[in-house]
Write an enzyme that holds these catalytic residues in place. Structure first.
Site, PDB file in Angstrom:
ATOM      1  N   LYS A 111       0.812  -1.221   0.000  1.00  0.00           N
ATOM      2  CA  LYS A 111       0.000   0.000   0.000  1.00  0.00           C
ATOM      3  C   LYS A 111       0.847   1.273   0.000  1.00  0.00           C
ATOM      4  CE  LYS A 111      -4.348  -1.739   1.769  1.00  0.00           C
ATOM      5  NZ  LYS A 111      -5.304  -1.819   2.846  1.00  0.00           N
ATOM      6  N   LYS A 192      -4.841 -11.226  -5.942  1.00  0.00           N
ATOM      7  CA  LYS A 192      -5.972 -11.427  -5.032  1.00  0.00           C
ATOM      8  C   LYS A 192      -7.194 -10.640  -5.509  1.00  0.00           C
ATOM      9  CE  LYS A 192      -6.007  -9.049  -1.278  1.00  0.00           C
ATOM     10  NZ  LYS A 192      -5.853  -8.370   0.009  1.00  0.00           N
ATOM     11  N   LYS A 195     -11.227  -5.181  -3.370  1.00  0.00           N
ATOM     12  CA  LYS A 195     -12.317  -4.202  -3.422  1.00  0.00           C
ATOM     13  C   LYS A 195     -11.937  -3.028  -4.323  1.00  0.00           C
ATOM     14  CE  LYS A 195     -13.433  -4.826   1.501  1.00  0.00           C
ATOM     15  NZ  LYS A 195     -13.122  -4.256   2.814  1.00  0.00           N
TER      16      LYS A 195
HETATM   17  P1  TYM Z   1     -10.754  -6.359   4.727  1.00  0.00           P
HETATM   18  O1  TYM Z   1     -11.855  -5.398   4.986  1.00  0.00           O
HETATM   19  O2  TYM Z   1      -9.754  -6.006   3.672  1.00  0.00           O
HETATM   20  O3  TYM Z   1     -11.346  -7.767   4.338  1.00  0.00           O
HETATM   21  C1  TYM Z   1     -12.349  -8.390   5.124  1.00  0.00           C
HETATM   22  C2  TYM Z   1     -12.066  -9.874   5.208  1.00  0.00           C
HETATM   23  O4  TYM Z   1     -12.040 -10.449   3.891  1.00  0.00           O
HETATM   24  C3  TYM Z   1     -10.860 -11.221   3.714  1.00  0.00           C
HETATM   25  N1  TYM Z   1     -10.461 -11.148   2.293  1.00  0.00           N
HETATM   26  C4  TYM Z   1     -10.335 -12.217   1.500  1.00  0.00           C
HETATM   27  N2  TYM Z   1     -10.495 -13.537   1.726  1.00  0.00           N
HETATM   28  C5  TYM Z   1     -10.306 -14.371   0.675  1.00  0.00           C
HETATM   29  N3  TYM Z   1      -9.974 -13.952  -0.578  1.00  0.00           N
HETATM   30  C6  TYM Z   1      -9.802 -12.646  -0.845  1.00  0.00           C
HETATM   31  N4  TYM Z   1      -9.487 -12.238  -2.073  1.00  0.00           N
HETATM   32  C7  TYM Z   1      -9.978 -11.709   0.222  1.00  0.00           C
HETATM   33  N5  TYM Z   1      -9.894 -10.352   0.306  1.00  0.00           N
HETATM   34  C8  TYM Z   1     -10.185 -10.041   1.578  1.00  0.00           C
HETATM   35  C9  TYM Z   1      -9.830 -10.566   4.619  1.00  0.00           C
HETATM   36  O5  TYM Z   1      -8.797 -11.469   4.950  1.00  0.00           O
HETATM   37  C10 TYM Z   1     -10.685 -10.198   5.821  1.00  0.00           C
HETATM   38  O6  TYM Z   1     -10.806 -11.297   6.683  1.00  0.00           O
HETATM   39  N6  TYM Z   1      -7.442  -5.732   8.398  1.00  0.00           N
HETATM   40  C11 TYM Z   1      -8.725  -6.296   8.068  1.00  0.00           C
HETATM   41  C12 TYM Z   1      -9.860  -5.788   8.939  1.00  0.00           C
HETATM   42  C13 TYM Z   1      -9.628  -5.891  10.405  1.00  0.00           C
HETATM   43  C14 TYM Z   1      -9.698  -7.070  11.191  1.00  0.00           C
HETATM   44  C15 TYM Z   1      -9.467  -6.654  12.523  1.00  0.00           C
HETATM   45  C16 TYM Z   1      -9.909  -8.406  10.888  1.00  0.00           C
HETATM   46  C17 TYM Z   1      -9.390  -4.845  11.250  1.00  0.00           C
HETATM   47  N7  TYM Z   1      -9.280  -5.307  12.514  1.00  0.00           N
HETATM   48  C18 TYM Z   1      -9.441  -7.556  13.595  1.00  0.00           C
HETATM   49  C19 TYM Z   1      -9.885  -9.326  11.958  1.00  0.00           C
HETATM   50  C20 TYM Z   1      -9.652  -8.897  13.263  1.00  0.00           C
HETATM   51  C21 TYM Z   1      -9.061  -5.954   6.641  1.00  0.00           C
HETATM   52  O7  TYM Z   1      -8.574  -5.008   6.090  1.00  0.00           O
HETATM   53  O8  TYM Z   1     -10.019  -6.734   6.082  1.00  0.00           O
END
Ligand code: TYM
Length: 326
Positions: A111, A192, A195
């Site tokens: 990023k 991957k 979004k």
């Molecule tokens: P975020 O918002 O980017 O994504 C939400 C969840 O989706 C999963 N994910 C995927 N899984 C499979 N294939 C993909 N292509 C894919 N893209 C995204 C992510 O692994 C995530 O589980 N940092 C985290 C949010 C967060 C969080 C936390 C998660 C903040 N605090 C505490 C767990 C515990 C994030 O940016 O997820």
């Protein structure tokens, strides 16, 4: 009962990668765990956000949580900025984490790469994530594979603090799906599904119409050898489609591959279109009913109260441990 915590950023375009990697687990886990699901708006502002759009996306994700089947009677659903303990614990953890650890995170490198000046929040993002998790004495964190390194860092910080001050934090475990943990982009199966990708056919969003789902899958990148088998190295495109099929249907990926052996890519794509459309139809219907309801905001207010009570207990323990206040 073991406690579960996870979060999703309110940034729009929640896609089937998010669903199959993380959100689907959220629903399954609530049957026999105490679950807390957060909408992590403070994480979202590590990159510039339009304030009105951010507020809308918070409610979009909350509505999606309910639409996929998270039951607010069983689980807590709330917005991160409604509980001040996240930011407070984040600071305490920052003081117990090294800049070297943070600059090695692959998501930070991805990023921040190519930018002239990099926001501090982008660097300390995983510390806030560790705070989210440790604030609730979490045992299990259901996430996709891309969060593995962040979970490891959270564990390292917890173990480090516990080494100095015994039993301050519960050391959590990540929980990853077999098929859904890493869903790849449909137009480029070496990247991957994300979004933020510009190409709309790289992903299927949970609210996509049937026609869009069909178009995105039918034009998904495969290869030219024509054989359907699961081999992510040699056949990333076909393997990604098999994985998505497996994650939606609950069948083992090997069984899915066997079902399609000897058939053409067109057959695989057509059947996958039907499976995806069928799985997403009830989510879209529920979402439309919930998104603008008063009940949605009430659920978030109630969730913030319940989450806040747990968080405050932890913060009291943390303040006592570190000698903060008097
Ligand atoms: P975020 O918002 O980017 O994504 C939400 C969840 O989706 C999963 N994910 C995927 N899984 C499979 N294939 C993909 N292509 C894919 N893209 C995204 C992510 O692994 C995530 O589980 N940092 C985290 C949010 C967060 C969080 C936390 C998660 C903040 N605090 C505490 C767990 C515990 C994030 O940016 O997820």
């Amino acid at each position: 009962m073991k406690r579960v915590f996870s979060g999703v950023q309110p940034t729009g375009n929640i896609h089937i990668g998010n669903y199959l990697g993380a959100l689907k687990q959220f629903v399954d886990l609530q049957e026999d765990h105490e679950c807390i699901y957060c909408i992590v708006d403070e994480h979202a502002i590590t990159l510039p956000q339009d304030p009105q759009e951010l507020r809308n996306h918070i409610l979009d994700v909350a509505a999606l949580y309910l639409a996929i089947g998270i039951d607010p009677k069983k689980s807590i659903i709330f917005v991160q900025s409604d509980v001040s303990g996240h930011a407070e614990l984040g600071w305490v953890l920052c003081c117990n984490c090294y800049t070297g650890e943070l600059s090695r995170m692959t998501q930070f490198k991805a990023k921040s790469g190519g930018q002239e000046s990099v926001g501090t929040g982008l660097l300390t993002y995983p510390v806030l994530m560790a705070a989210d998790i440790l604030l609730y004495d979490t045992d299990v964190v259901p996430v996709g594979n891309d969060q593995k390194q962040h979970i490891e860092l959270c564990r390292d910080i917890a173990i480090r603090v516990n080494h100095r001050f015994k039993d301050t934090f519960v050391v959590p475990e990540g929980r990853f799906m077999k098929a859904g943990a890493r869903i790849m982009a449909l137009d480029d199966p070496t990247a991957k599904m994300s979004k933020s990708a510009e190409a709309i056919h790289s992903r299927i969003s949970l609210l996509d119409e049937d026609n869009k789902i069909k178009k995105s899958i039918m034009r998904a990148t495969t290869d030219s050898d024509g054989e359907i088998r699961f081999d992510p190295e040699a056949k990333p495109g076909v393997s990604n489609l098999l994985n998505i099929y497996s994650a939606f249907s609950g069948e083992e990926v090997e069984a899915v591959a066997a079902h399609f052996a000897g058939k053409g890519y067109g057959d695989l794509k057509k059947e996958l279109v039907a499976v995806a459309q069928e799985a997403l139809a009830p989510i879209k219907k529920n979402y439309e009913e919930i998104r603008h309801s008063e009940e949605l905001k009430m659920t978030l207010r109630d969730g913030a109260e319940r989450a806040g009570a747990i968080a405050e207990k932890t913060m009291k323990r943390v303040r006592d441990t570190f000698g903060l206040g008097f």
